[in-house]
Design a protein around this motif. Structure first.
Motif, PDB file in Angstrom:
ATOM      1  N   SER A   1     -55.807  10.622 -25.193  1.00 52.53           N
ATOM      2  CA  SER A   1     -55.538   9.300 -25.727  1.00 52.53           C
ATOM      3  C   SER A   1     -54.164   8.774 -25.327  1.00 52.53           C
ATOM      4  O   SER A   1     -53.763   7.713 -25.773  1.00 52.53           O
ATOM      5  CB  SER A   1     -55.692   9.310 -27.253  1.00 52.53           C
ATOM      6  OG  SER A   1     -54.675  10.111 -27.821  1.00 52.53           O
ATOM      7  N   THR A   2     -53.429   9.510 -24.506  1.00 51.91           N
ATOM      8  CA  THR A   2     -52.138   9.044 -24.037  1.00 51.91           C
ATOM      9  C   THR A   2     -52.338   7.770 -23.229  1.00 51.91           C
ATOM     10  O   THR A   2     -53.168   7.736 -22.318  1.00 51.91           O
ATOM     11  CB  THR A   2     -51.465  10.116 -23.144  1.00 51.91           C
ATOM     12  OG1 THR A   2     -51.370  11.321 -23.886  1.00 51.91           O
ATOM     13  CG2 THR A   2     -50.095   9.676 -22.702  1.00 51.91           C
ATOM     14  N   PRO A   3     -51.597   6.711 -23.572  1.00 54.36           N
ATOM     15  CA  PRO A   3     -51.777   5.444 -22.847  1.00 54.36           C
ATOM     16  C   PRO A   3     -51.489   5.591 -21.352  1.00 54.36           C
ATOM     17  O   PRO A   3     -50.564   6.287 -20.961  1.00 54.36           O
ATOM     18  CB  PRO A   3     -50.763   4.506 -23.494  1.00 54.36           C
ATOM     19  CG  PRO A   3     -50.315   5.175 -24.742  1.00 54.36           C
ATOM     20  CD  PRO A   3     -50.583   6.634 -24.599  1.00 54.36           C
ATOM     21  N   VAL A   4     -52.311   4.947 -20.555  1.00 56.31           N
ATOM     22  CA  VAL A   4     -52.184   4.990 -19.104  1.00 56.31           C
ATOM     23  C   VAL A   4     -51.661   3.627 -18.636  1.00 56.31           C
ATOM     24  O   VAL A   4     -52.171   2.593 -19.067  1.00 56.31           O
ATOM     25  CB  VAL A   4     -53.561   5.267 -18.448  1.00 56.31           C
ATOM     26  CG1 VAL A   4     -53.469   5.206 -16.940  1.00 56.31           C
ATOM     27  CG2 VAL A   4     -54.096   6.599 -18.906  1.00 56.31           C
ATOM     28  N   GLU A   5     -50.673   3.631 -17.784  1.00 52.34           N
ATOM     29  CA  GLU A   5     -50.167   2.384 -17.219  1.00 52.34           C
ATOM     30  C   GLU A   5     -51.134   1.900 -16.140  1.00 52.34           C
ATOM     31  O   GLU A   5     -51.451   2.642 -15.214  1.00 52.34           O
ATOM     32  CB  GLU A   5     -48.780   2.595 -16.602  1.00 52.34           C
ATOM     33  CG  GLU A   5     -47.682   2.774 -17.622  1.00 52.34           C
ATOM     34  CD  GLU A   5     -47.450   1.528 -18.456  1.00 52.34           C
ATOM     35  OE1 GLU A   5     -47.446   0.407 -17.901  1.00 52.34           O
ATOM     36  OE2 GLU A   5     -47.299   1.681 -19.684  1.00 52.34           O
ATOM     37  N   PRO A   6     -51.607   0.676 -16.253  1.00 57.95           N
ATOM     38  CA  PRO A   6     -52.545   0.175 -15.240  1.00 57.95           C
ATOM     39  C   PRO A   6     -51.835  -0.182 -13.939  1.00 57.95           C
ATOM     40  O   PRO A   6     -50.639  -0.468 -13.909  1.00 57.95           O
ATOM     41  CB  PRO A   6     -53.129  -1.073 -15.893  1.00 57.95           C
ATOM     42  CG  PRO A   6     -52.059  -1.540 -16.822  1.00 57.95           C
ATOM     43  CD  PRO A   6     -51.371  -0.301 -17.311  1.00 57.95           C
ATOM     44  N   VAL A   7     -52.615  -0.156 -12.879  1.00 55.65           N
ATOM     45  CA  VAL A   7     -52.185  -0.654 -11.572  1.00 55.65           C
ATOM     46  C   VAL A   7     -52.916  -1.974 -11.394  1.00 55.65           C
ATOM     47  O   VAL A   7     -54.144  -2.025 -11.544  1.00 55.65           O
ATOM     48  CB  VAL A   7     -52.566   0.338 -10.446  1.00 55.65           C
ATOM     49  CG1 VAL A   7     -52.266  -0.248  -9.082  1.00 55.65           C
ATOM     50  CG2 VAL A   7     -51.871   1.675 -10.658  1.00 55.65           C
ATOM     51  N   TYR A   8     -52.195  -3.046 -11.107  1.00 51.15           N
ATOM     52  CA  TYR A   8     -52.821  -4.361 -10.968  1.00 51.15           C
ATOM     53  C   TYR A   8     -53.113  -4.644  -9.505  1.00 51.15           C
ATOM     54  O   TYR A   8     -52.284  -4.393  -8.638  1.00 51.15           O
ATOM     55  CB  TYR A   8     -51.922  -5.442 -11.567  1.00 51.15           C
ATOM     56  CG  TYR A   8     -51.781  -5.293 -13.058  1.00 51.15           C
ATOM     57  CD1 TYR A   8     -52.791  -5.756 -13.909  1.00 51.15           C
ATOM     58  CD2 TYR A   8     -50.692  -4.651 -13.618  1.00 51.15           C
ATOM     59  CE1 TYR A   8     -52.694  -5.592 -15.277  1.00 51.15           C
ATOM     60  CE2 TYR A   8     -50.586  -4.488 -14.992  1.00 51.15           C
ATOM     61  CZ  TYR A   8     -51.590  -4.962 -15.808  1.00 51.15           C
ATOM     62  OH  TYR A   8     -51.498  -4.793 -17.160  1.00 51.15           O
ATOM     63  N   TYR A   9     -54.332  -5.156  -9.259  1.00 52.69           N
ATOM     64  CA  TYR A   9     -54.776  -5.441  -7.906  1.00 52.69           C
ATOM     65  C   TYR A   9     -55.752  -6.614  -7.956  1.00 52.69           C
ATOM     66  O   TYR A   9     -56.795  -6.525  -8.619  1.00 52.69           O
ATOM     67  CB  TYR A   9     -55.450  -4.195  -7.310  1.00 52.69           C
ATOM     68  CG  TYR A   9     -55.933  -4.350  -5.901  1.00 52.69           C
ATOM     69  CD1 TYR A   9     -55.033  -4.414  -4.839  1.00 52.69           C
ATOM     70  CD2 TYR A   9     -57.286  -4.424  -5.610  1.00 52.69           C
ATOM     71  CE1 TYR A   9     -55.475  -4.547  -3.533  1.00 52.69           C
ATOM     72  CE2 TYR A   9     -57.744  -4.552  -4.312  1.00 52.69           C
ATOM     73  CZ  TYR A   9     -56.826  -4.619  -3.268  1.00 52.69           C
ATOM     74  OH  TYR A   9     -57.259  -4.752  -1.982  1.00 52.69           O
ATOM     75  N   LYS A  10     -55.403  -7.718  -7.313  1.00 49.93           N
ATOM     76  CA  LYS A  10     -56.265  -8.905  -7.246  1.00 49.93           C
ATOM     77  C   LYS A  10     -56.798  -9.324  -8.622  1.00 49.93           C
ATOM     78  O   LYS A  10     -57.994  -9.522  -8.797  1.00 49.93           O
ATOM     79  CB  LYS A  10     -57.431  -8.674  -6.284  1.00 49.93           C
ATOM     80  CG  LYS A  10     -57.011  -8.480  -4.849  1.00 49.93           C
ATOM     81  CD  LYS A  10     -58.215  -8.386  -3.946  1.00 49.93           C
ATOM     82  CE  LYS A  10     -57.764  -8.272  -2.496  1.00 49.93           C
ATOM     83  NZ  LYS A  10     -58.910  -8.182  -1.587  1.00 49.93           N
ATOM     84  N   ASP A  11     -55.929  -9.443  -9.596  1.00 50.22           N
ATOM     85  CA  ASP A  11     -56.283  -9.855 -10.961  1.00 50.22           C
ATOM     86  C   ASP A  11     -57.136  -8.839 -11.715  1.00 50.22           C
ATOM     87  O   ASP A  11     -57.689  -9.148 -12.764  1.00 50.22           O
ATOM     88  CB  ASP A  11     -56.975 -11.226 -10.983  1.00 50.22           C
ATOM     89  CG  ASP A  11     -56.060 -12.338 -10.498  1.00 50.22           C
ATOM     90  OD1 ASP A  11     -54.841 -12.251 -10.743  1.00 50.22           O
ATOM     91  OD2 ASP A  11     -56.570 -13.291  -9.881  1.00 50.22           O
ATOM     92  N   PHE A  12     -57.277  -7.634 -11.209  1.00 47.89           N
ATOM     93  CA  PHE A  12     -57.969  -6.556 -11.895  1.00 47.89           C
ATOM     94  C   PHE A  12     -56.912  -5.554 -12.368  1.00 47.89           C
ATOM     95  O   PHE A  12     -55.877  -5.394 -11.722  1.00 47.89           O
ATOM     96  CB  PHE A  12     -58.934  -5.810 -10.961  1.00 47.89           C
ATOM     97  CG  PHE A  12     -60.128  -6.607 -10.534  1.00 47.89           C
ATOM     98  CD1 PHE A  12     -61.353  -6.451 -11.170  1.00 47.89           C
ATOM     99  CD2 PHE A  12     -60.046  -7.515  -9.476  1.00 47.89           C
ATOM    100  CE1 PHE A  12     -62.470  -7.175 -10.773  1.00 47.89           C
ATOM    101  CE2 PHE A  12     -61.152  -8.247  -9.078  1.00 47.89           C
ATOM    102  CZ  PHE A  12     -62.359  -8.077  -9.727  1.00 47.89           C
TER     103      PHE A  12
END
Length: 91
Positions: free
Chosen positions: A15-26
């Motif tokens: 449940s550790t929060p994951v930092e997202p990688v942003y790519y083309k609005d996703f």
């Protein structure tokens, strides 16, 4: 008690929060799964469409020796999937 503490301990790790990688609005969330001392490539792709948050989860057959490599491969595969499918990912 040992079994229960291991079981609940694993859930805390996952449940550790994951930092997202942003790519083309996703937003790409790499979430490798620990398996027998290795890590299975897994994660999710999200995007807001018409005010609604859409999500696509996937687990690949690829297994790597460390979490960093598994997460990196997941991000690369997610980017290719986004390039190929675009918003159809959520259909």
């Amino acid at each position: 008690m040992g079994f229960l503490s291991r079981l609940f301990g694993q859930r805390q790790q996952e449940s550790t929060p994951v930092e997202p990688v942003y790519y083309k609005d996703f937003a790409i969330f790499p979430e490798a799964i620990a398996e027998n001392g290795q890590y299975r490539v897994a994660g999710r792709i999200t995007r807001e469409i018409n005010g609604e948050m859409k999500e696509h989860r996937f687990i690949r057959s690829d297994v790597l020796s460390n979490r960093g490599s598994a997460d990196e491969l997941m991000v690369n595969k997610a980017k290719m999937f986004i390039d190929q499918m675009g918003e159809k990912i959520f259909s």
